[in-house]
Write a protein that holds these residues in place. Structure first.
Motif, PDB file in Angstrom:
ATOM      1  N   THR A  39       0.957  -1.183  -0.111  1.00 22.18           N
ATOM      2  CA  THR A  39      -0.030  -0.043  -0.006  1.00 22.18           C
ATOM      3  C   THR A  39       0.735   1.186   0.053  1.00 22.18           C
ATOM      4  O   THR A  39       1.983   1.029   0.428  1.00 22.18           O
ATOM      5  N   ILE A  40       0.414   2.163  -0.720  1.00 27.85           N
ATOM      6  CA  ILE A  40       1.055   3.672  -0.533  1.00 27.85           C
ATOM      7  C   ILE A  40       0.072   4.755  -0.305  1.00 27.85           C
ATOM      8  O   ILE A  40      -1.056   4.733  -0.621  1.00 27.85           O
ATOM      9  N   ILE A  41       0.581   5.519   0.757  1.00 27.89           N
ATOM     10  CA  ILE A  41      -0.207   6.616   1.294  1.00 27.89           C
ATOM     11  C   ILE A  41       0.289   7.873   0.762  1.00 27.89           C
ATOM     12  O   ILE A  41       1.571   8.178   0.884  1.00 27.89           O
ATOM     13  N   LEU A  42      -0.450   8.645   0.277  1.00 25.61           N
ATOM     14  CA  LEU A  42      -0.081   9.946  -0.323  1.00 25.61           C
ATOM     15  C   LEU A  42      -0.315  10.989   0.799  1.00 25.61           C
ATOM     16  O   LEU A  42      -1.640  11.002   1.130  1.00 25.61           O
ATOM     17  N   ALA A  43       0.620  12.048   1.110  1.00 28.02           N
ATOM     18  CA  ALA A  43       0.280  12.840   2.138  1.00 28.02           C
ATOM     19  C   ALA A  43       1.098  14.150   1.778  1.00 28.02           C
ATOM     20  O   ALA A  43       1.978  14.224   0.864  1.00 28.02           O
ATOM     21  N   TYR A  44       0.557  15.302   2.338  1.00 28.59           N
ATOM     22  CA  TYR A  44       1.395  16.301   2.336  1.00 28.59           C
ATOM     23  C   TYR A  44       1.986  16.732   3.774  1.00 28.59           C
ATOM     24  O   TYR A  44       2.911  16.287   4.170  1.00 28.59           O
ATOM     25  N   LYS A  45       1.310  17.223   4.626  1.00 32.75           N
ATOM     26  CA  LYS A  45       1.698  17.333   5.992  1.00 32.75           C
ATOM     27  C   LYS A  45       0.642  16.721   7.149  1.00 32.75           C
ATOM     28  O   LYS A  45       0.816  16.672   8.384  1.00 32.75           O
ATOM     29  N   GLU A  46      -0.216  15.862   6.446  1.00 31.79           N
ATOM     30  CA  GLU A  46      -1.249  15.046   7.337  1.00 31.79           C
ATOM     31  C   GLU A  46      -0.589  14.160   8.174  1.00 31.79           C
ATOM     32  O   GLU A  46       0.437  13.545   7.976  1.00 31.79           O
ATOM     33  N   ASP A  47      -1.216  13.789   9.531  1.00 36.24           N
ATOM     34  CA  ASP A  47      -0.834  12.902  10.256  1.00 36.24           C
ATOM     35  C   ASP A  47      -1.314  11.559   9.676  1.00 36.24           C
ATOM     36  O   ASP A  47      -2.556  11.274   9.384  1.00 36.24           O
ATOM     37  N   THR A  48      -0.446  10.561   9.299  1.00 39.58           N
ATOM     38  CA  THR A  48      -0.631   9.262   8.728  1.00 39.58           C
ATOM     39  C   THR A  48      -0.675   8.074   9.532  1.00 39.58           C
ATOM     40  O   THR A  48      -0.901   7.094   9.167  1.00 39.58           O
ATOM     41  N   GLU A  49      -0.315   8.342  10.709  1.00 35.73           N
ATOM     42  CA  GLU A  49       0.003   7.186  11.845  1.00 35.73           C
ATOM     43  C   GLU A  49      -1.171   6.318  11.850  1.00 35.73           C
ATOM     44  O   GLU A  49      -1.135   5.213  11.823  1.00 35.73           O
ATOM     45  N   PRO A  50      -2.483   6.924  12.184  1.00 34.11           N
ATOM     46  CA  PRO A  50      -3.842   5.894  12.142  1.00 34.11           C
ATOM     47  C   PRO A  50      -3.817   4.847  11.062  1.00 34.11           C
ATOM     48  O   PRO A  50      -3.990   3.813  10.923  1.00 34.11           O
ATOM     49  N   LEU A  51      -3.705   5.483   9.617  1.00 35.65           N
ATOM     50  CA  LEU A  51      -3.852   4.780   8.457  1.00 35.65           C
ATOM     51  C   LEU A  51      -2.543   3.829   8.233  1.00 35.65           C
ATOM     52  O   LEU A  51      -2.767   2.697   7.974  1.00 35.65           O
TER      53      LEU A  51
END
Length: 303
Positions: A39-51
């Protein structure tokens, strides 16, 4: 413009996927986890820890790609920068040579995502993209295994094949040559037709595998579109609280109201012939199957 776009990508990536890969030719894959490892998570400054935590608990490999604003990006629209970040993910799909689940940082999956059925049949070899979250979806036809080929916009969560990724890279170069990066871009609405013309299908799920958990997008509102979009019907309970509940005095109630509005909108689109268009239904050789799919997703517990 193409030169500027190319500078954002790793041009050493081999853009010729091996279509004999076991992952691409695999059969009898009944669940998401059967077919997808990465899986790849695309983010900017968001908190991605839960995902990230969710995907790791579901036994997926997980990588986060964060959008980097370069000097030459000044003034670029958020939608165009979003496309650039998706391009980075598409290159990694090609390099890995296997279908990959890609999602944006504000995607909130349902709890049992890994065990849910695939929305496409890998044995058919015609899959370019399969949306796990849909926005303004339509169905074109329903296969004997109850999987639907159709249209969606929004790239909140989807599965992409290597050959599909290669074509989308080509699409992005064409957009870069023809458009102004400082203007709002609806590039995500072009994907289904672009792949279809090249012999690949877009698959629409029976129900959504998660929710768009982000706050209303001001760029959408400025362009005349609905600032917020939610899943009309879900496969199950959400794994964690969406971002749009932040700062709400009653988060649970806010989610309930948002889900109710989305369900009403979904039923409205069905009743108005926007999910299953009447001309498509009239030309179908299996109209009853299409009606069962369209109505059943809203009113039954199982496909």
């Amino acid at each position: 413009m193409t030169k500027k776009l190319a500078m954002d990508w790793n041009q050493d990536t081999d853009l010729s996927p091996d279509l004999t890969s076991p992952k691409i030719l695999a059969k009898n894959m009944s669940s998401i986890k059967d077919a997808i490892d990465q899986t790849i998570i695309l983010a900017y400054k968001e908190d991605t820890e839960p995902l990230e935590t969710f995907f790791l608990e579901q036994k997926f490999g997980c990588q986060v790609i964060r959008q980097k604003h370069k000097t030459g990006h000044k003034g670029y629209s958020p939608s165009y920068l979003c496309m650039l970040n998706h391009c980075n993910a598409w290159l990694k799909v090609i390099a890995s040579n296997q279908p990959t689940l890609i999602c944006e940082a504000d995607f909130v999956p349902v709890r049992n995502l890994a065990s849910l059925p695939l929305p496409y049949d890998p044995a058919l070899g015609d899959m370019g993209i399969a949306w796990l979250y849909t926005c303004a979806p339509q169905i074109y036809h329903v296969l004997p295994n109850n999987q639907a080929v159709g249209f969606s916009t929004s790239m909140v969560a989807y599965i992409l094949t290597p050959i599909g990724a290669k074509h989308l890279i080509d699409m992005a170069f064409q957009i870069a040559q023809a458009s102004e990066p400082k203007q709002y871009s609806t590039w995500d609405s072009l994907i289904e037709e672009f792949l279809r013309i090249r012999g690949l299908n877009g698959y629409v799920p029976w129900r959504n595998y998660g929710e768009h958990g982000g706050k209303p997008n001001p760029e959408h509102k400025k362009a005349g579109f609905s600032p917020a979009h939610r899943a009309d019907v879900l496969y199950g309970q959400l794994a964690f609280a969406p971002l749009y509940t932040a700062m709400q005095p009653y988060p649970g109630l806010h989610v309930l109201c948002s889900r109710l509005k989305a369900r009403i909108k979904g039923l409205g689109r069905l009743a108005l012939g926007r999910y299953l268009r009447l001309p498509v239904l009239a030309e179908s050789t299996t109209p009853l199957k299409m009606l069962r799919f369209a109505i059943g997703r809203q009113l039954t517990l199982r496909p």
